[in-house]
Design an enzyme around this catalytic site. Structure first.
Site, mmCIF file in Angstrom:
data_model
loop_
_atom_site.group_PDB
_atom_site.id
_atom_site.type_symbol
_atom_site.label_atom_id
_atom_site.label_comp_id
_atom_site.label_asym_id
_atom_site.label_seq_id
_atom_site.Cartn_x
_atom_site.Cartn_y
_atom_site.Cartn_z
ATOM 1 N N MET A 30 0.948 -1.141 0.118
ATOM 2 C CA MET A 30 0.150 -0.051 -0.367
ATOM 3 C C MET A 30 1.210 0.789 -0.026
ATOM 4 O O MET A 30 0.866 2.458 0.471
ATOM 5 C CB MET A 30 -0.638 -0.195 1.168
ATOM 6 N N HIS A 37 9.252 -3.526 3.914
ATOM 7 C CA HIS A 37 8.860 -3.471 2.172
ATOM 8 C C HIS A 37 9.680 -4.376 0.599
ATOM 9 O O HIS A 37 9.978 -4.523 0.392
ATOM 10 C CB HIS A 37 8.190 -1.989 1.213
ATOM 11 N N GLY A 147 4.959 -9.952 3.931
ATOM 12 C CA GLY A 147 5.741 -9.672 4.993
ATOM 13 C C GLY A 147 4.958 -10.773 6.510
ATOM 14 O O GLY A 147 3.636 -11.388 6.818
ATOM 15 N N LYS A 149 5.188 -9.563 8.707
ATOM 16 C CA LYS A 149 3.897 -8.982 9.368
ATOM 17 C C LYS A 149 3.122 -9.134 9.620
ATOM 18 O O LYS A 149 2.144 -8.433 11.585
ATOM 19 C CB LYS A 149 4.727 -7.384 9.956
ATOM 20 N N SER A 185 6.206 -0.053 9.886
ATOM 21 C CA SER A 185 4.951 -0.158 9.654
ATOM 22 C C SER A 185 4.614 1.408 8.750
ATOM 23 O O SER A 185 4.360 2.387 9.497
ATOM 24 C CB SER A 185 4.098 -0.821 10.812
HETATM 25 P P1 AMP Z 1 1.412 -3.307 3.967
HETATM 26 O O1 AMP Z 1 2.021 -1.934 2.164
HETATM 27 O O2 AMP Z 1 1.363 -2.393 4.556
HETATM 28 O O3 AMP Z 1 -0.062 -3.010 2.907
HETATM 29 O O4 AMP Z 1 1.942 -4.237 3.615
HETATM 30 C C1 AMP Z 1 3.016 -5.003 1.831
HETATM 31 C C2 AMP Z 1 3.358 -5.816 2.222
HETATM 32 O O5 AMP Z 1 4.950 -5.289 3.188
HETATM 33 C C3 AMP Z 1 2.596 -6.565 3.433
HETATM 34 O O6 AMP Z 1 2.935 -8.222 2.494
HETATM 35 C C4 AMP Z 1 3.410 -6.685 5.067
HETATM 36 O O7 AMP Z 1 3.606 -7.815 5.540
HETATM 37 C C5 AMP Z 1 4.939 -6.480 4.717
HETATM 38 N N1 AMP Z 1 5.697 -6.068 5.319
HETATM 39 C C6 AMP Z 1 4.789 -4.348 6.129
HETATM 40 N N2 AMP Z 1 5.553 -3.773 6.964
HETATM 41 C C7 AMP Z 1 6.773 -5.135 7.190
HETATM 42 C C8 AMP Z 1 7.692 -5.512 7.876
HETATM 43 N N3 AMP Z 1 7.947 -4.859 9.090
HETATM 44 N N4 AMP Z 1 8.829 -6.417 7.747
HETATM 45 C C9 AMP Z 1 8.127 -7.779 7.331
HETATM 46 N N5 AMP Z 1 7.472 -6.920 6.290
HETATM 47 C C10 AMP Z 1 6.728 -6.437 6.032
#
Ligand code: AMP
Length: 280
Positions: A30, A37, A147, A149, A185
């Site tokens: 996102m 990421h 992730g 996470k 995050s």
């Molecule tokens: P998001 O942009 O928050 O939807 O995350 C996109 C992808 O990045 C998802 O698969 C998350 O699990 C991964 N992600 C976000 N934060 C982390 C983190 N701190 N460590 C590893 N992966 C992450």
């Protein structure tokens, strides 16, 4: 790096590349890209000929009182991060190009979407599964990177790929943390410095729980300790503390050899999730 905004254009481009025998890795995000990421991108770049990163704040995974409007959207920063990390295609769809006027088909996991985050975010995983399956159909990757996470999301997407016969390997990547221990995050930008410091207590409580699990402590006692430690964090409010089987997210029992301890906690009114996998 090429920026593509239209689903049909990405689909066509990928089709051509696959005809030439290229392998494709997909990293759905996102945006507001950070080191978490980047770790996913790096893995994809190292394992595939072509890496596609999508940046899209998906409206249908946000509830009515959630942060869809205020979610950070630093597009120029995201473009630079993708370029710097050797991404081949950055997919930047819009609500209009992704969801047609008559859009009415959703994907819902009837079991795993009802627990943990699904209790307070009832439509969240339906939105996630729907957009991820669209991204799978558009980018047609051999591998997709998620992730740990977002542990529940990872398990649900893996199950969806299996249930719906997506011929895609869903790869879980370790949680990247700040030096303080807090899981990276995009939502951490909502926290003040003080709240960020306070929030470090979440990971500390998880690390302690992991030690207690390996030492054979009963799950009920571990859970009580985590709750006590988290409630000691100023302004904290617990959404849930759950101990679950790390493979299928069934409630963990004292017989389980591998569990995930997952928490959702509000600190200074910002909802944070974190987890730790523990093995005996
Ligand atoms: P998001 O942009 O928050 O939807 O995350 C996109 C992808 O990045 C998802 O698969 C998350 O699990 C991964 N992600 C976000 N934060 C982390 C983190 N701190 N460590 C590893 N992966 C992450």
């Amino acid at each position: 790096m090429k920026i593509i905004r239209k689903p049909e254009e990405l689909q066509k481009t990928i089709e051509e590349l696959k005809k030439k025998g290229k392998t494709v890795g997909l990293v759905p995000t996102m945006g507001a890209l950070h080191a978490g990421h980047i770790s996913l991108m790096k893995k994809s770049v190292s394992q595939n000929d072509i890496t596609v990163v999508s940046v899209y704040v998906n409206p249908i995974q946000f509830g009515p009182n959630e942060d869809y409007e205020k979610y950070p959207r630093p597009v120029e920063h995201d473009i630079k991060v993708c370029k710097d990390n050797k991404v081949d295609f950055l997919f930047l769809p819009t609500n209009k190009t992704l969801y047609n006027d008559n859009f009415s088909t959703y994907i819902y996991n009837n079991k795993l979407a009802k627990i943990m985050c699904g209790v307070t975010r009832p439509i969240h995983f339906q939105g996630v599964c729907t957009v991820v399956s669209k991204l799978f159909n558009i980018a047609m990757p051999a591998k997709a990177y998620f992730g740990l996470k977002d542990y529940q999301q990872y398990v649900i997407v893996k199950q969806m790929a299996k249930d719906l016969n997506f011929n895609i390997k869903v790869i879980g990547c370790p949680i990247v943390r700040e030096k303080s221990g807090i899981a990276m995050s995009s939502r951490n930008t909502y926290l003040s410095e003080k709240a960020k410091q306070d929030a470090c207590g979440i990971y500390k409580s998880l690390c302690l729980a992991k030690k207690q699990f390996s030492a054979g402590k009963k799950l009920n006692d571990i859970k009580k300790n985590i709750e006590k430690n988290i409630l000691a964090i100023p302004t904290s409010k617990i959404d849930y503390v759950e101990l679950r089987n790390s493979e299928n997210l069934d409630l963990a029992t004292d017989k389980d050899k591998s569990i995930v301890i997952a928490v959702a906690v509000k600190v200074a009114n910002v909802r944070l999730i974190d987890n730790i996998v523990c093995k005996k």
